[in-house]
Enzyme design. Sequence first.
Site, mmCIF file in Angstrom:
data_model
loop_
_atom_site.group_PDB
_atom_site.id
_atom_site.type_symbol
_atom_site.label_atom_id
_atom_site.label_comp_id
_atom_site.label_asym_id
_atom_site.label_seq_id
_atom_site.Cartn_x
_atom_site.Cartn_y
_atom_site.Cartn_z
ATOM 1 C CB CYS A 1 -4.693 0.415 21.329
ATOM 2 S SG CYS A 1 -4.630 -0.157 19.619
ATOM 3 C CB VAL B 1 -8.487 3.761 -2.316
ATOM 4 C CG1 VAL B 1 -9.598 2.759 -2.006
ATOM 5 C CG2 VAL B 1 -7.379 3.077 -3.126
ATOM 6 C CE1 TYR C 1 -4.352 -1.106 -0.289
ATOM 7 C CE2 TYR C 1 -3.354 -2.989 0.816
ATOM 8 C CZ TYR C 1 -4.389 -2.437 0.088
ATOM 9 O OH TYR C 1 -5.459 -3.214 -0.283
ATOM 10 C CB SER D 1 -14.721 -4.387 -14.274
ATOM 11 O OG SER D 1 -14.564 -4.521 -12.876
ATOM 12 C CG HIS E 1 -14.218 0.096 -2.548
ATOM 13 N ND1 HIS E 1 -14.059 -0.364 -3.842
ATOM 14 C CD2 HIS E 1 -15.394 -0.431 -2.109
ATOM 15 C CE1 HIS E 1 -15.099 -1.139 -4.160
ATOM 16 N NE2 HIS E 1 -15.923 -1.184 -3.133
ATOM 17 N N PRO F 1 -14.006 1.773 -22.399
ATOM 18 C CG PRO F 1 -11.658 1.794 -22.313
ATOM 19 C CD PRO F 1 -12.880 2.105 -21.517
ATOM 20 C CD GLN F 2 -11.641 -3.524 -23.637
ATOM 21 O OE1 GLN F 2 -12.238 -4.480 -24.135
ATOM 22 N NE2 GLN F 2 -10.615 -2.927 -24.225
HETATM 23 P P1 OAD Z 1 -11.367 -2.805 -12.601
HETATM 24 O O1 OAD Z 1 -9.906 -2.893 -12.808
HETATM 25 O O2 OAD Z 1 -12.109 -4.027 -12.255
HETATM 26 O O3 OAD Z 1 -12.045 -2.216 -13.915
HETATM 27 C C1 OAD Z 1 -11.522 -1.085 -14.561
HETATM 28 C C2 OAD Z 1 -12.413 -0.772 -15.737
HETATM 29 O O4 OAD Z 1 -11.934 0.422 -16.325
HETATM 30 C C3 OAD Z 1 -12.407 -1.844 -16.838
HETATM 31 O O5 OAD Z 1 -13.737 -2.153 -17.192
HETATM 32 C C4 OAD Z 1 -11.662 -1.164 -17.997
HETATM 33 O O6 OAD Z 1 -12.175 -1.550 -19.271
HETATM 34 C C5 OAD Z 1 -11.961 0.283 -17.723
HETATM 35 N N1 OAD Z 1 -10.976 1.235 -18.255
HETATM 36 C C6 OAD Z 1 -9.653 1.058 -18.491
HETATM 37 N N2 OAD Z 1 -9.103 2.199 -18.941
HETATM 38 C C7 OAD Z 1 -10.110 3.113 -19.008
HETATM 39 C C8 OAD Z 1 -10.181 4.484 -19.396
HETATM 40 N N3 OAD Z 1 -9.104 5.153 -19.808
HETATM 41 N N4 OAD Z 1 -11.395 5.099 -19.319
HETATM 42 C C9 OAD Z 1 -12.494 4.438 -18.891
HETATM 43 N N5 OAD Z 1 -12.473 3.154 -18.520
HETATM 44 C C10 OAD Z 1 -11.306 2.499 -18.569
HETATM 45 O O7 OAD Z 1 -11.613 -1.627 -11.533
HETATM 46 P P2 OAD Z 1 -12.914 -1.315 -10.663
HETATM 47 O O8 OAD Z 1 -14.156 -1.592 -11.425
HETATM 48 O O9 OAD Z 1 -12.731 0.020 -10.092
HETATM 49 O O10 OAD Z 1 -11.712 -2.864 -4.650
HETATM 50 O O11 OAD Z 1 -12.761 -2.410 -9.524
HETATM 51 C C11 OAD Z 1 -13.648 -2.440 -8.456
HETATM 52 C C12 OAD Z 1 -12.932 -2.778 -7.178
HETATM 53 O O12 OAD Z 1 -12.181 -3.990 -7.327
HETATM 54 C C13 OAD Z 1 -11.888 -1.776 -6.749
HETATM 55 O O13 OAD Z 1 -12.451 -0.678 -6.047
HETATM 56 C C14 OAD Z 1 -11.001 -2.589 -5.859
HETATM 57 C C15 OAD Z 1 -10.884 -3.839 -6.683
HETATM 58 O O14 OAD Z 1 -10.591 -5.007 -5.995
HETATM 59 C C16 OAD Z 1 -11.145 -2.617 -3.461
HETATM 60 O O15 OAD Z 1 -10.017 -2.189 -3.353
HETATM 61 C C17 OAD Z 1 -12.037 -2.919 -2.311
#
Ligand code: OAD
Length: 249
Positions: free
Chosen positions: A155, A108, A72, A194, A124, A219-220
């Site tokens: 503590c 975060v 981290y 995602s 988160h 984009p996906q």
């Molecule tokens: P992910 O890594 O799962 O998804 C990222 C998304 O962003 C994907 O669908 C990509 O296609 C998209 N992406 C990539 N580049 C991009 C761009 N330039 N513009 C727009 N979209 C783009 O990330 P999260 O959905 O945020 O949890 O993941 C959810 C949670 O899973 C996170 O908060 C984290 C992780 O484990 C914790 O830390 C609790």
Amino acid sequence: MHHPCVTIPAALVEKLATARHVVVLTGAGVSAESGVPTFRDAQTGLWANFKPEDLATPSAFRRDPKLVWEWYAWRRETVAKVAPNPAHHALTAMRGRFRQFTLITQNVDGLHQRAGSEDVIELHGNITRTKCFQEDIVVTEWPDTGDLPPKCPRCGGLLRPDVVWFEESLPEGAIASALAASRACDLFLSVGTSTVVYPAASLPLEARDAGATIVEINPQPTPLTPKADFVLSGPAGVVLPVLLKHVPA
Ligand code: OAD
């Protein structure tokens, strides 16, 4: 990179002109263009290179607190070195253009706030904050004893990042406000996520059930794509500034 030009459908332009309460849910993709790695993108995603069960669970921390703390710390350094991108700035500018605007993030990294967004609902947590693993309270200062992780000044327990790990629940107030806003809004934007991690991924579905128009910017394709009313396929840093131009000032 070459991006095809983004066309905003007329029906969405109309929606943007009449929306009263807009909710935006962001994920790691919104910070990708700042240089913060996402989680699930093949090759570059953090979970393509690290195992969440080694780094992002309470049992991982119990097993090897130093490893988790240092991982981290490394992510914190990355975030400190980068800057908000046009996607963050466009969202900051959008706020004042709607009667109500709620920004919810799974990130975060604090980049929305650094771009000037206020009242961001952080589902988160925030990597720049630290809390006591024992007492679960935020700690802002601790004596520099050289211990890694450092110790709680109250503590003596171990300090950990104030983020939500797998197997942990979301901050109650944050998820409650996010749900209420999602159920009350008329336009919901899902940006750079995602939509596989719950409960965050349920927010656009709740909004849709309550009758809101759903827009996905990514984009996906994702599991949300077939359920979205509009899909703007492209990077957030390109699409959001174009979208902003269509929101009446
Ligand atoms: P992910 O890594 O799962 O998804 C990222 C998304 O962003 C994907 O669908 C990509 O296609 C998209 N992406 C990539 N580049 C991009 C761009 N330039 N513009 C727009 N979209 C783009 O990330 P999260 O959905 O945020 O949890 O993941 C959810 C949670 O899973 C996170 O908060 C984290 C992780 O484990 C914790 O830390 C609790």
